[in-house]
Design a protein around this motif. Structure first.
Motif, PDB file in Angstrom:
ATOM      1  N   MET A 187      -7.255   3.460  -0.110  1.00 50.34           N
ATOM      2  CA  MET A 187      -6.873   3.805   1.277  1.00 50.34           C
ATOM      3  C   MET A 187      -5.700   2.955   1.757  1.00 50.34           C
ATOM      4  O   MET A 187      -4.883   3.402   2.562  1.00 50.34           O
ATOM      5  CB  MET A 187      -8.083   3.618   2.210  1.00 50.34           C
ATOM      6  CG  MET A 187      -9.190   4.625   1.964  1.00 50.34           C
ATOM      7  SD  MET A 187     -10.729   4.224   2.846  1.00 50.34           S
ATOM      8  CE  MET A 187     -10.284   4.626   4.538  1.00 50.34           C
ATOM      9  N   LEU A 188      -5.619   1.719   1.255  1.00 51.52           N
ATOM     10  CA  LEU A 188      -4.572   0.800   1.722  1.00 51.52           C
ATOM     11  C   LEU A 188      -3.329   0.829   0.830  1.00 51.52           C
ATOM     12  O   LEU A 188      -2.385   0.076   1.042  1.00 51.52           O
ATOM     13  CB  LEU A 188      -5.142  -0.628   1.778  1.00 51.52           C
ATOM     14  CG  LEU A 188      -6.264  -0.822   2.810  1.00 51.52           C
ATOM     15  CD1 LEU A 188      -7.008  -2.131   2.566  1.00 51.52           C
ATOM     16  CD2 LEU A 188      -5.718  -0.779   4.231  1.00 51.52           C
ATOM     17  N   GLY A 189      -3.330   1.674  -0.200  1.00 49.20           N
ATOM     18  CA  GLY A 189      -2.163   1.791  -1.079  1.00 49.20           C
ATOM     19  C   GLY A 189      -1.977   0.603  -1.995  1.00 49.20           C
ATOM     20  O   GLY A 189      -0.858   0.286  -2.416  1.00 49.20           O
ATOM     21  N   ILE A 190      -3.080  -0.068  -2.325  1.00 50.63           N
ATOM     22  CA  ILE A 190      -3.017  -1.273  -3.166  1.00 50.63           C
ATOM     23  C   ILE A 190      -3.112  -0.873  -4.644  1.00 50.63           C
ATOM     24  O   ILE A 190      -3.755   0.110  -4.993  1.00 50.63           O
ATOM     25  CB  ILE A 190      -4.175  -2.230  -2.759  1.00 50.63           C
ATOM     26  CG1 ILE A 190      -3.849  -2.876  -1.401  1.00 50.63           C
ATOM     27  CG2 ILE A 190      -4.465  -3.273  -3.828  1.00 50.63           C
ATOM     28  CD1 ILE A 190      -4.976  -3.682  -0.797  1.00 50.63           C
ATOM     29  N   ASP A 191      -2.473  -1.680  -5.501  1.00 45.84           N
ATOM     30  CA  ASP A 191      -2.537  -1.484  -6.956  1.00 45.84           C
ATOM     31  C   ASP A 191      -3.779  -2.223  -7.461  1.00 45.84           C
ATOM     32  O   ASP A 191      -3.784  -3.453  -7.535  1.00 45.84           O
ATOM     33  CB  ASP A 191      -1.247  -2.067  -7.567  1.00 45.84           C
ATOM     34  CG  ASP A 191      -1.232  -1.970  -9.082  1.00 45.84           C
ATOM     35  OD1 ASP A 191      -2.072  -1.234  -9.644  1.00 45.84           O
ATOM     36  OD2 ASP A 191      -0.363  -2.634  -9.697  1.00 45.84           O
ATOM     37  N   GLU A 240     -12.887   9.194  -8.929  1.00 48.31           N
ATOM     38  CA  GLU A 240     -12.286  10.478  -8.524  1.00 48.31           C
ATOM     39  C   GLU A 240     -11.890  10.454  -7.051  1.00 48.31           C
ATOM     40  O   GLU A 240     -10.816  10.922  -6.673  1.00 48.31           O
ATOM     41  CB  GLU A 240     -13.263  11.629  -8.796  1.00 48.31           C
ATOM     42  CG  GLU A 240     -13.256  12.061 -10.263  1.00 48.31           C
ATOM     43  CD  GLU A 240     -14.521  12.822 -10.661  1.00 48.31           C
ATOM     44  OE1 GLU A 240     -15.227  13.332  -9.766  1.00 48.31           O
ATOM     45  OE2 GLU A 240     -14.798  12.865 -11.881  1.00 48.31           O
ATOM     46  N   THR A 241     -12.770   9.908  -6.214  1.00 46.45           N
ATOM     47  CA  THR A 241     -12.443   9.803  -4.779  1.00 46.45           C
ATOM     48  C   THR A 241     -11.180   8.966  -4.603  1.00 46.45           C
ATOM     49  O   THR A 241     -10.264   9.339  -3.862  1.00 46.45           O
ATOM     50  CB  THR A 241     -13.613   9.154  -4.004  1.00 46.45           C
ATOM     51  OG1 THR A 241     -14.772   9.945  -4.185  1.00 46.45           O
ATOM     52  CG2 THR A 241     -13.310   9.020  -2.519  1.00 46.45           C
ATOM     53  N   ALA A 242     -11.128   7.827  -5.309  1.00 40.73           N
ATOM     54  CA  ALA A 242      -9.956   6.949  -5.189  1.00 40.73           C
ATOM     55  C   ALA A 242      -8.697   7.668  -5.665  1.00 40.73           C
ATOM     56  O   ALA A 242      -7.634   7.579  -5.030  1.00 40.73           O
ATOM     57  CB  ALA A 242     -10.173   5.666  -5.988  1.00 40.73           C
ATOM     58  N   THR A 243      -8.819   8.422  -6.745  1.00 43.59           N
ATOM     59  CA  THR A 243      -7.663   9.136  -7.293  1.00 43.59           C
ATOM     60  C   THR A 243      -7.142  10.167  -6.287  1.00 43.59           C
ATOM     61  O   THR A 243      -5.929  10.352  -6.140  1.00 43.59           O
ATOM     62  CB  THR A 243      -8.058   9.818  -8.618  1.00 43.59           C
ATOM     63  OG1 THR A 243      -8.592   8.813  -9.474  1.00 43.59           O
ATOM     64  CG2 THR A 243      -6.874  10.461  -9.308  1.00 43.59           C
ATOM     65  N   GLU A 303      -2.192  10.410  -1.443  1.00 37.60           N
ATOM     66  CA  GLU A 303      -1.612  10.323  -0.095  1.00 37.60           C
ATOM     67  C   GLU A 303      -1.051   8.928   0.190  1.00 37.60           C
ATOM     68  O   GLU A 303      -0.083   8.794   0.923  1.00 37.60           O
ATOM     69  CB  GLU A 303      -2.698  10.597   0.972  1.00 37.60           C
ATOM     70  CG  GLU A 303      -3.362  11.959   0.866  1.00 37.60           C
ATOM     71  CD  GLU A 303      -2.406  13.083   1.236  1.00 37.60           C
ATOM     72  OE1 GLU A 303      -1.652  12.903   2.216  1.00 37.60           O
ATOM     73  OE2 GLU A 303      -2.414  14.118   0.541  1.00 37.60           O
ATOM     74  N   THR A 304      -1.680   7.899  -0.364  1.00 32.25           N
ATOM     75  CA  THR A 304      -1.349   6.541   0.078  1.00 32.25           C
ATOM     76  C   THR A 304      -0.412   5.793  -0.870  1.00 32.25           C
ATOM     77  O   THR A 304       0.096   4.725  -0.516  1.00 32.25           O
ATOM     78  CB  THR A 304      -2.631   5.684   0.201  1.00 32.25           C
ATOM     79  OG1 THR A 304      -3.231   5.586  -1.111  1.00 32.25           O
ATOM     80  CG2 THR A 304      -3.625   6.289   1.176  1.00 32.25           C
ATOM     81  N   GLY A 305      -0.245   6.316  -2.093  1.00 33.23           N
ATOM     82  CA  GLY A 305       0.629   5.621  -3.047  1.00 33.23           C
ATOM     83  C   GLY A 305      -0.033   4.462  -3.758  1.00 33.23           C
ATOM     84  O   GLY A 305       0.651   3.675  -4.412  1.00 33.23           O
ATOM     85  N   GLY A 306      -1.344   4.336  -3.650  1.00 34.45           N
ATOM     86  CA  GLY A 306      -2.043   3.273  -4.383  1.00 34.45           C
ATOM     87  C   GLY A 306      -2.118   3.577  -5.871  1.00 34.45           C
ATOM     88  O   GLY A 306      -1.597   4.608  -6.336  1.00 34.45           O
ATOM     89  N   LYS A 307      -2.757   2.679  -6.610  1.00 37.50           N
ATOM     90  CA  LYS A 307      -2.911   2.863  -8.056  1.00 37.50           C
ATOM     91  C   LYS A 307      -4.263   2.320  -8.473  1.00 37.50           C
ATOM     92  O   LYS A 307      -4.720   1.323  -7.909  1.00 37.50           O
ATOM     93  CB  LYS A 307      -1.829   2.074  -8.807  1.00 37.50           C
ATOM     94  CG  LYS A 307      -0.748   2.923  -9.442  1.00 37.50           C
ATOM     95  CD  LYS A 307       0.297   2.050 -10.100  1.00 37.50           C
ATOM     96  CE  LYS A 307       0.056   1.968 -11.611  1.00 37.50           C
ATOM     97  NZ  LYS A 307       1.054   1.106 -12.281  1.00 37.50           N
ATOM     98  N   ILE A 308      -4.889   2.965  -9.449  1.00 32.35           N
ATOM     99  CA  ILE A 308      -6.147   2.425  -9.954  1.00 32.35           C
ATOM    100  C   ILE A 308      -6.125   2.464 -11.480  1.00 32.35           C
ATOM    101  O   ILE A 308      -5.837   3.502 -12.074  1.00 32.35           O
ATOM    102  CB  ILE A 308      -7.377   3.177  -9.367  1.00 32.35           C
ATOM    103  CG1 ILE A 308      -8.675   2.810 -10.078  1.00 32.35           C
ATOM    104  CG2 ILE A 308      -7.217   4.683  -9.362  1.00 32.35           C
ATOM    105  CD1 ILE A 308      -9.312   1.585  -9.554  1.00 32.35           C
TER     106      ILE A 308
END
Ligand code: CP
Ligand code: NVA
Length: 306
Positions: free
Chosen positions: A169-173, A190-193, A198-203
């Motif tokens: 949600m915060l766009g953190i890597d 899957e939820t995070a993906t 939308e947020t530009g984060g990475k997991i």
């Protein structure tokens, strides 16, 4: 509809950022506002707690409300009264409920039947209040959360799940290193993906702690055996060999990398004493932020303006 907080993604990324800023503000100004004046908040904890419970009770007091302790053993739930009947009745007296339970479905069932807001104070699946406190502590320490690499080493548990969703949600890597069989659940990933689109984060999820720790801004770990898993403790100690956050792991991170843990900790298992009690540890700040963050969450869900 009451505004529930059962998992972090019940809120929007903007809500979450608002909660972090509000947590920092409440740290600076803890007294003098009473959004819970005249309100009674039920505290229903089916598992042990030091931080979360005390922080909620103190926060309710500071906000002018009253905490009502509802130990499951003392109410008729212990004699078979249903969750839904309990929630319907309690809603006629109290203005909100803070619940710590095992199965996430317990808190969802309570929230479905309740007509007052319900806050998740930990389930086996999520620990959203913890994640808000943790990101607030990180924001305070780093000044911003931009371009941050957050690494979680260890069990893909409730704390990891909420951090993963919050980081998305915060766009953190976010990087996770867990042994095979102990990775975060697929539905959480899957939820995070979906969120990071939308947020530009990475997991990134893998099994090499050193690789995950490289150039990290923050390294987080939690116990290998969570509440309710005590019978698996021996097997887990074997499975997590090599996943201790120690000085060698911290050495490959950035020089200003912080060490994080939600507590309670087992020194010598998931984290060494040298790290948790060392200069890079922010665990006591995290613990303090439970108070400010949980107040911010109550204000948003149960406060006067709701
Ligand atoms: N971190 C945390 O939730 O601690 P407690 O179990 O003591 O509430
Ligand atoms: N993962 C831990 C967190 C305790 C705050 C547990 O569920 O026991």
């Amino acid at each position: 509809m009451p505004r529930n907080f059962l998992r972090l993604d019940n809120f929007t990324p903007d809500d979450l950022r608002g909660l972090l800023n509000e947590s920092l503000r409440l740290k600076a100004y803890p007294y003098g506002e009473t959004p819970l004046a005249g309100k009674s908040i039920g505290i229903l904890f089916a598992k042990a707690s030091t931080r979360t419970r005390v922080a909620f009770e103190v926060g309710i007091h500071q906000f002018g409300g009253k905490a009502i302790s509802l130990n499951p053993g003392d109410i008729q739930i212990s004699r078979g009264e249903s969750l839904s009947d309990t929630a319907k009745v309690l809603s006629r007296y109290i203005d909100g409920m803070v619940v710590r339970a095992g199965d996430q479905s317990v808190i969802e069932e309570l929230a479905d039947a309740a007509t007052v807001p319900v806050i998740n104070a930990l389930t086996d699946k999520f620990h959203p209040c913890q994640a808000v406190a943790d990101f607030a502590a990180l924001l305070e320490k780093k000044g911003n959360l931009e371009d941050m690499k957050l690494t979680y080493i260890g069990d893909g548990n409730n704390v990891a799940n909420s951090l993963i969703i919050g980081a998305a949600m915060l766009g953190i890597d976010m990087h996770v290193a867990s042994p095979e069989g102990y990775r975060p659940e697929n539905d959480v990933l899957e939820t995070a993906t979906t969120i990071i689109k939308e947020t530009g984060g990475k997991i990134t999820v893998g099994s090499d702690p050193k690789e995950a720790a490289k150039e990290a801004d923050a390294i987080y770990t939690d116990v290998w055996t969570s509440m309710g898993q005590e019978e698996e403790a021996g097997r887990r100690i074997e499975a997590f060999a090599g996943y201790t956050v120690n000085d060698a792991i911290m050495a490959v991170a950035k020089s200003d990398c912080v060490a994080m843990h939600c507590l309670p900790a087992h020194r010598g298992e998931e984290i060494t004493a040298s790290v948790i009690d060392g200069p890079r540890s922010i665990v006591w700040d995290q613990a303090e932020f439970k108070l400010h963050a949980q107040k911010a969450i109550m204000k948003m869900t149960m406060g006067d303006e709701n």
